[in-house]
Design an enzyme around this catalytic site. Structure first.
Site, PDB file in Angstrom:
ATOM      1  N   LYS A  62     -63.125  74.747  47.379  1.00 25.49           N
ATOM      2  CA  LYS A  62     -63.483  74.817  48.788  1.00 25.49           C
ATOM      3  C   LYS A  62     -63.760  76.240  49.279  1.00 25.49           C
ATOM      4  O   LYS A  62     -64.337  76.419  50.340  1.00 25.49           O
ATOM      5  CB  LYS A  62     -62.389  74.172  49.638  1.00 25.49           C
ATOM      6  CG  LYS A  62     -62.186  72.705  49.334  1.00 25.49           C
ATOM      7  CD  LYS A  62     -63.366  71.888  49.805  1.00 25.49           C
ATOM      8  CE  LYS A  62     -63.150  70.420  49.576  1.00 25.49           C
ATOM      9  NZ  LYS A  62     -63.900  69.587  50.488  1.00 25.49           N
TER      10      LYS A  62
HETATM   11  C1  PLP Z   1     -58.073  68.389  46.128  1.00 21.76           C
HETATM   12  C2  PLP Z   1     -59.412  67.906  46.527  1.00 21.76           C
HETATM   13  N1  PLP Z   1     -60.104  67.169  45.683  1.00 21.76           N
HETATM   14  C3  PLP Z   1     -61.303  66.665  45.986  1.00 21.76           C
HETATM   15  C4  PLP Z   1     -61.886  66.891  47.206  1.00 21.76           C
HETATM   16  C5  PLP Z   1     -63.212  66.278  47.519  1.00 21.76           C
HETATM   17  O1  PLP Z   1     -64.253  67.207  47.586  1.00 21.76           O
HETATM   18  P1  PLP Z   1     -65.399  67.041  48.636  1.00 21.76           P
HETATM   19  O2  PLP Z   1     -64.800  67.178  50.000  1.00 21.76           O
HETATM   20  O3  PLP Z   1     -66.351  68.148  48.343  1.00 21.76           O
HETATM   21  O4  PLP Z   1     -66.011  65.699  48.437  1.00 21.76           O
HETATM   22  C6  PLP Z   1     -61.187  67.663  48.153  1.00 21.76           C
HETATM   23  C7  PLP Z   1     -61.733  67.863  49.480  1.00 21.76           C
HETATM   24  O5  PLP Z   1     -61.052  68.057  50.454  1.00 21.76           O
HETATM   25  C8  PLP Z   1     -59.940  68.197  47.796  1.00 21.76           C
HETATM   26  O6  PLP Z   1     -59.236  68.947  48.661  1.00 21.76           O
END
Ligand code: PLP
Length: 453
Positions: free
Chosen positions: A43
């Site tokens: 992120k």
């Molecule tokens: C630990 C974790 N895995 C997966 C995701 C999913 O990613 P995306 O929001 O880009 O779909 C997030 C998103 O908040 C996350 O914090």
């Protein structure tokens, strides 16, 4: 050679082959280890991109406040960028998120407001609503809105996708990632499909989320929504960053499979990964028949294990949820596996007829009997039948005249073997009393249910 500040270290994360947890999968599986970003998650990429785009658009001005509803990782990326760029941060999150994640945000000076999980997104208490309200009320503030802000997918289109393409020399055949906001998979997937339209893009979803059904039927089904444990993936609405035309398939993974696989990744691969990494590997194993030798699968490892030390990496936490299969079950896990039930008791001064009516209307077989709040006995279907056979007028007797010895008491850590040994023809249940005086009844049926999970 040095970097001018920590933000310059974002991206260019390593791709590492998984060797053991993928046992049974014919393809080569490479994990993109996003934990090596400064905030320990993917992120960081989109957080910085959202801020930079907002600055360019004049939405975020010097000395401004960044507001976001975030489960932690986006918050961390925003908080780090805010430190370097001189912004304040206020985050709203849910009480489902690891305490470690919240503490980590506070470590960077961010203010974090924890909101209830089990309310609709439109509810004024939800973390979405609270962050929108703050945006209206806090002067010179900007809400990042990671769900609908397309700078999120764009960051992954510009960075994650090209990195994967280059690192695999264009040989990648599948990209698999958990889908929350959708930014990671939609952005990186779009880039890869533009290079080679045959690349398959698979999203990992959770039970309790709307994505899979929406993809397969076009129906947004509110009945699909219920609380779940897995963090970071699945949603109860459709974020604009989820590009359903890029994602070919959604695979749902249970909380238990995700949690246990998260631990396996640390134990078998030496990679200290977060909860959604377990979901992705478990989901890939579910789909292994669709993979063949020569395929090159890239899975995204979104975040780091430290954020889950109190959860998936904690045996007590797993045990309480009945996730540790070979572990002994206890009263705690029996109660955890069962729906919340208010215990029903009956006063010893009431009549047998009242006991019959209660038993009938609640469709139960036994009642603890109390006197001034203290358990003094029990009355069961068998007790009632025996006294009625002896004397049909017994239905007007006081319960104290026909009740039998109270159910035995156990405590929350009593093993299922001990509880079972206390259950007999005459004792069809046991009682448990918490320190605050609240009581639970565990019946034979609860034990059977817990053992058959
Ligand atoms: C630990 C974790 N895995 C997966 C995701 C999913 O990613 P995306 O929001 O880009 O779909 C997030 C998103 O908040 C996350 O914090």
């Amino acid at each position: 050679m040095w970097y001018n500040n920590i933000l310059e270290t974002i991206g260019n994360t390593p791709l590492v082959k998984l060797n053991k947890v993928t046992d049974g999968i014919k393809a080569t599986v490479l994990a993109k280890i996003e934990t090596s970003n400064p905030g320990n998650s993917i992120k960081d990429r989109m957080a910085l991109k959202m801020i930079e785009d907002a600055e360019k658009a004049g939405l975020l001005k010097p000395g401004g406040t960044i507001i976001e509803g975030t489960s932690g990782n986006t918050g961390m990326g925003l908080a780090i960028a805010a430190v370097i760029k001189g912004y304040k941060c206020i985050f709203t999150t849910t009480d489902k998120q690891s305490k470690e994640k919240v503490d980590a945000l506070r470590a960077f000076g961010a203010e974090v407001i924890v909101c209830p999980t089990n309310v609709d997104p439109e509810d004024p208490r939800s973390y979405y609503s609270v962050s929108s309200r703050l945006q209206r009320e806090v002067p010179n503030s900007w809400k990042a809105n990671q769900y609908d802000n397309l700078s999120n997918s764009m960051a992954n289109y510009e960075q994650t996708g090209p990195e994967i393409w280059q690192q695999t020399n264009g040989k990648v055949t599948h990209l698999v990632a958990g889908v929350g906001t959708g930014g990671t998979l939609s952005g990186a997937g779009k880039y890869l499909k533009e290079q080679n339209p045959n690349i398959k893009i698979w999203g990992i979803d959770t039970y309790g989320s709307v994505f899979k059904k929406y993809k397969e039927t076009g129906i947004f089904d509110k009945n699909e929504i219920y609380p779940y444990i897995t963090e970071g993936i699945g949603e109860d609405f459709l974020p604009q960053n989820v590009d359903f035309s890029v994602i070919d398939h959604f695979e749902k993974v249970t909380d238990k499979d995700a949690a246990l696989m998260t631990r396996e990744i640390a134990r078998k691969e030496g990679i200290f990964a977060g909860n959604s990494c377990g979901s992705v590997v478990a989901g890939l194993l579910q789909m292994k028949d669709q993979l063949k030798e020569g395929d090159l699968v890239v899975v995204i490892f979104h975040d780091h294990g430290t954020r889950y030390l109190g959860k998936m990496y904690n045996d007590d936490w797993l045990r309480e949820r009945g996730f540790l299969k070979d572990e002994k079950l206890t009263a705690r896990s029996i109660l955890h596996n069962r729906d919340n039930q208010e215990i029903v008791t009956i006063d010893s001064d009431k009549s047998v007829l009242e006991a019959i009516n209660t038993i009938k209307s609640l469709n139960i077989s036994q009642l603890p009997v109390t006197q001034q709040g203290m358990v003094v006995g029990k009355i069961t279907e068998t007790d009632i039948l025996n006294s009625l056979l002896e004397n049909p007028a017994a239905k007007s007797y006081k319960i104290s005249q026909v009740m039998t010895k109270p159910f035995p008491f156990v405590d929350i850590n009593t093993s299922i073997e001990k509880i079972s040994s206390l259950i007999s023809k005459d004792n069809t249940a046991v009682l448990l009393e918490y320190e605050n005086g609240k009581m639970e009844i565990i019946t034979q049926f609860d034990i059977i249910s817990a053992m058959s999970v």
